[in-house]
Design a protein around this motif. Structure first.
Motif, PDB file in Angstrom:
ATOM      1  N   PRO A  19      34.402  27.856  30.663  1.00 51.39           N
ATOM      2  CA  PRO A  19      34.185  28.542  31.941  1.00 51.39           C
ATOM      3  C   PRO A  19      35.159  28.080  33.032  1.00 51.39           C
ATOM      4  CG  PRO A  19      32.100  27.795  31.026  1.00 51.39           C
ATOM      5  CD  PRO A  19      33.178  27.210  30.175  1.00 51.39           C
ATOM      6  N   LEU A  20      35.546  26.779  32.984  1.00 55.50           N
ATOM      7  CA  LEU A  20      36.482  26.281  33.991  1.00 55.50           C
ATOM      8  C   LEU A  20      37.875  26.849  33.748  1.00 55.50           C
ATOM      9  CD1 LEU A  20      35.489  22.534  34.531  1.00 55.50           C
ATOM     10  CD2 LEU A  20      34.920  24.553  35.880  1.00 55.50           C
ATOM     11  N   GLU A  55      38.475  29.688  32.352  1.00 51.85           N
ATOM     12  CA  GLU A  55      38.401  31.090  32.711  1.00 51.85           C
ATOM     13  C   GLU A  55      38.437  31.258  34.229  1.00 51.85           C
ATOM     14  OE1 GLU A  55      34.825  33.567  31.625  1.00 51.85           O
ATOM     15  OE2 GLU A  55      36.366  34.312  30.282  1.00 51.85           O
ATOM     16  N   SER A  56      37.721  30.375  34.934  1.00 47.01           N
ATOM     17  CA  SER A  56      37.722  30.442  36.391  1.00 47.01           C
ATOM     18  C   SER A  56      39.127  30.249  36.942  1.00 47.01           C
ATOM     19  CB  SER A  56      36.791  29.380  36.976  1.00 47.01           C
ATOM     20  OG  SER A  56      35.454  29.691  36.678  1.00 47.01           O
ATOM     21  N   ALA A  57      39.859  29.276  36.359  1.00 48.64           N
ATOM     22  CA  ALA A  57      41.216  29.002  36.836  1.00 48.64           C
ATOM     23  C   ALA A  57      42.103  30.222  36.618  1.00 48.64           C
ATOM     24  CB  ALA A  57      41.786  27.783  36.114  1.00 48.64           C
ATOM     25  N   ALA A  58      41.942  30.864  35.467  1.00 43.99           N
ATOM     26  CA  ALA A  58      42.760  32.042  35.182  1.00 43.99           C
ATOM     27  C   ALA A  58      42.357  33.206  36.086  1.00 43.99           C
ATOM     28  CB  ALA A  58      42.603  32.433  33.712  1.00 43.99           C
ATOM     29  N   ALA A  59      41.036  33.368  36.279  1.00 42.43           N
ATOM     30  CA  ALA A  59      40.543  34.506  37.047  1.00 42.43           C
ATOM     31  C   ALA A  59      40.957  34.436  38.514  1.00 42.43           C
ATOM     32  CB  ALA A  59      39.030  34.583  36.939  1.00 42.43           C
TER      33      ALA A  59
END
Lengths: 239, 495
Positions: B388-389, B391-395
């Motif tokens: 999730p981290l 993904e958050s960084a990419a998002a």
């Protein structure tokens, strides 16, 4: 506005999302709902190209999302995951201001804390030092920091206890109303979907089963599964 | 048939196969003498075990005193100056002094194996050097001296003083590696034992000790007084039988074939009957300023190699964090390097043409040893970041490079720092081996002390090295507090 055309995702023989056309109108709040593995989170990730679609195209505010412009697109879309997705090595303030600092743009912290009702004194705490509800509010601030046109949320309230969840639902509804942004959120709770969203999209096995409002689902279910799904939800909100 | 077994059993009971254990030091001549002792003892009916090349004087001597061996070849000079620390004793006086320790000493075997200096013949001829006093005119020569000789009371310092030598380029180096270095023209001058086979093999010129500086080192056997008289008698059959040419010949043969038993057997076949010699030594501890200099060298070795290991290891770890064949290759290779014994790694690197016996060689060896913990921890730390981290960084729209710098590496920082700390502490210990190839550091007194049976000298290196390791550990703990954000420290969850 977000428009999906023939967007498809497979993992080997497993179809995560069948070819799907779907439009999210500007300013509308849409709930994606369905049982686990129905493809609702996959759909959200495909919009931001966090996973590569096998086929189809995604258009956000008139721009087709491609490999080349994906970073720009992501910066114009806020994204919130369960438990906030905060970076534990950064304080709440640093999490919220991360992208603003990276791009050299200012972030209006005051309006953000007012909007999500987060105490300013908590800004210098690390995620581990915040409660679950506070983390979720910080995650929301981070998503809104660059004033995006669109907000995507993946089970934003999934990790919270019922009381905190209820109060955040109330706050979220108010925030959506005030901001007037295009919002797409994933949930598995029909009550939450009906309360927050003006449109509900029900998925099963990577396909859209029915879309509309809660009353449409109740009065004219597209197939028996719709009624089954509604009945499976414990009821108080439905009366 | 049954009676035969009974008879055998009786034989075993009546004449228990008496076992004698012979030890030897870690150089060719000691191996050969050990094998010769084994031969004569077996002739006398004993079952003999030869523990070959147990180590330097200190180790073999303590094994004898402790009873794990019964006898080993030694040299009179070493007995007087190092073991008893009473220079100038006669053989009989030594025997008297050894007796309370439960140790006996055989008669002299014959040869005198003392110290000399050697040079490549071509260089010596070009400069017209035949004797040690000629060296006074050549301060530019590069010397590679064994650690033992550097510290001996009759070693390099008194030799330099007596002959008025003023060489500026003097390194401490292992005896065998020194011959390789001399042959490879990396040094011009080294100390040798007069019975070294390498003198002949490399066609070296032995410089004459024209001021009679070096004392006599006559080979003898030391043994435990509890050893059967018959065994002592057997060893005594070698007394006065091995002369210098004989010993040089045996060393040469053993050096070539590496078969010490065969070399020893050839002596009994040819029935050589003369004298010979050997070498050993005494030590002098040195002052505090020297320790400071060694600590400085040691820190330099550790700091330079660790810095390079970080610069190379972290990028390698980043690549290795993504699973795949490249990751397996990187982790596999650094892992294999770690399993090479450190001495062997040094020896391998010394053999690389452009490396040789230099500071850089030690740095490279230490660097290679430091890689694994850094690479592995970087890879583990990065791979362990929750999805999730990522993904958050990419998002958020962070570019991949920015994700790595701003999110992934800081998140993996505690793990990476732990790897660097492990490397640093290992490095402080391993760097003591750098002394073997003349790179200095706290290994110098340790190596010298081991060769000299001088625990005080060993401690001069070992104690500061241990303190250094602890300080490095503390320094990294403090660094961790300073650079790892509160949010990443475990067990501090608020609310």
């Amino acid at each position: 506005m977000i428009a999906l055309k023939g967007v498809t995702k497979r993992y080997g023989s497993l179809t995560a999302l069948s070819p799907t056309d779907l439009t999210f109108e500007t300013g509308a709040v849409t709930a994606l709902i369905g049982p686990s593995g129905c493809g609702k989170s996959t759909l959200l990730r495909l919009i931001l190209r966090l996973i590569e679609p096998d086929a189809g195209s995604v258009n956000i505010d008139g721009v087709d999302v491609t490999e080349a412009n994906v970073q720009d697109v992501r910066r114009k879309v806020g994204y919130v995951v369960q438990d906030g997705g905060l970076f534990p090595h950064l304080t709440a303030r640093e999490n919220v201001c991360l992208m603003g600092k990276h791009l050299g743009r200012s972030v209006d912290l005051k309006s953000l804390t007012d909007l999500v009702r987060f105490p300013e004194s908590g800004l210098d705490r690390y995620p581990l030092e915040l409660s679950g509800g506070q983390r979720q509010r910080v995650g929301l601030m981070r998503a809104l920091a660059l004033d995006p046109s669109t907000l995507l949320m993946d089970e934003p309230l999934g990790a919270l206890d019922p009381l905190v969840r209820s109060s955040l639902q109330t706050d979220l509804k108010e925030i959506f109303r005030r901001l007037g942004k295009t919002v797409v959120f994933v949930t598995h709770d029909m009550g939450e979907a009906a309360y927050l969203g003006n449109r509900i999209v029900l998925l099963r096995d990577g396909k859209i089963v029915q879309e509309g409002q809660l009353q449409d689902f109740q009065k004219s279910p597209a197939e028996p599964f719709v009624t089954e799904f509604l009945n499976a939800q414990r009821a108080p909100v439905f009366q | 048939m049954r009676y035969l077994w009974l008879a055998l059993l009786l034989l075993v009971c009546v004449a228990p196969a008496q076992t004698v254990t012979v030890g030897s030091k870690r150089f060719t001549e000691s191996y050969v003498l050990g094998e010769m002792a084994k031969h004569v003892l077996e002739q006398a009916g004993f079952t003999v075990e030869h523990k070959q090349g147990m180590g330097a004087t200190a180790i073999v001597w303590n094994a004898l005193k402790g009873g794990s061996i019964d006898a080993y070849p030694e040299y009179t000079g070493t007995v007087g100056e190092e073991l008893l620390k009473q220079p100038g004793l006669t053989d009989d006086a030594m025997r008297l002094a050894l007796k309370p320790l439960g140790i006996g000493m055989s008669g002299q075997l014959g040869f005198n194996n003392t110290y000399r200096l050697v040079m490549r013949r071509a260089t010596a001829e070009k400069l017209g050097i035949t004797k040690i006093s000629d060296l006074a005119k050549h301060p530019e020569l590069r010397a590679g001296i064994t650690h033992e000789f550097l510290e001996r009371k009759d070693g390099w310092k008194p030799l330099s003083a007596k002959y008025g030598m003023n060489l500026t380029d003097v390194k401490g180096i292992d005896h065998s590696l020194g011959y390789a270095a001399l042959y490879a023209d990396q040094i011009d001058l080294k100390d040798c034992y007069t019975t070294d086979a390498e003198i002949k093999r490399y066609d070296l010129r032995v410089l004459e000790d024209d001021k009679k500086m070096f004392p006599q080192y006559r080979a003898v056997f030391l043994y435990r007084l509890t050893m059967p008289k018959k065994a002592v008698d057997a060893l005594s059959t070698l007394v006065g039988k091995i002369d210098e040419p004989t010993m040089i010949g045996l060393n040469e043969e053993a050096g070539k074939s590496k078969n010490y038993a065969e070399a020893a057997a050839s002596f009994f076949n040819a029935h050589g009957e003369k004298g010979a010699s050997a070498a050993a030594a005494a030590s002098a501890p040195s002052g505090g300023s020297k320790i400071l200099r060694l600590v400085g060298q040691h820190l330099e070795l550790v700091a330079v190699s660790l810095l390079l290991a970080i610069l190379i290891g972290i990028p390698l770890g980043i690549v290795a964090a993504k699973s795949g064949p490249l990751s397996s290759f990187i982790l596999g290779t650094t892992g294999v390097i770690q399993t090479i014994p450190s001495l062997a790694l040094l020896a391998l690197l010394v053999a690389v043409p452009f490396l040789g016996i230099h500071f850089q060689t030690a740095i490279i060896a230490l660097l290679l040893y430091s890689l694994l913990p850094i690479v592995r921890n970087t890879a583990t730390g990065l791979a362990g970041i929750p999805a999730p981290l990522r993904e958050s960084a990419a998002a958020l729209g962070l570019e991949p490079g920015a994700r790595l710098r701003q999110i992934y590496l800081p998140l993996a920082l505690p793990t990476i720092l732990a790897g660097i700390k492990t490397s640093a502490v290992i490095n402080v210990g391993t760097a003591t081996l750098a002394a073997l190839i003349g790179a200095g550091g706290l290994g110098e007194p340790i190596v010298s002390g081991l060769a000299l049976n001088d625990s005080q000298t060993i401690l001069q290196g070992a104690v500061p090295a241990a303190i250094l390791a602890v300080l490095v550990q503390i320094a990294f703990d403090l660094l961790e507090r300073a650079v790892v954000p509160r949010g990443l420290r475990v067990g501090q969850a608020g609310h």
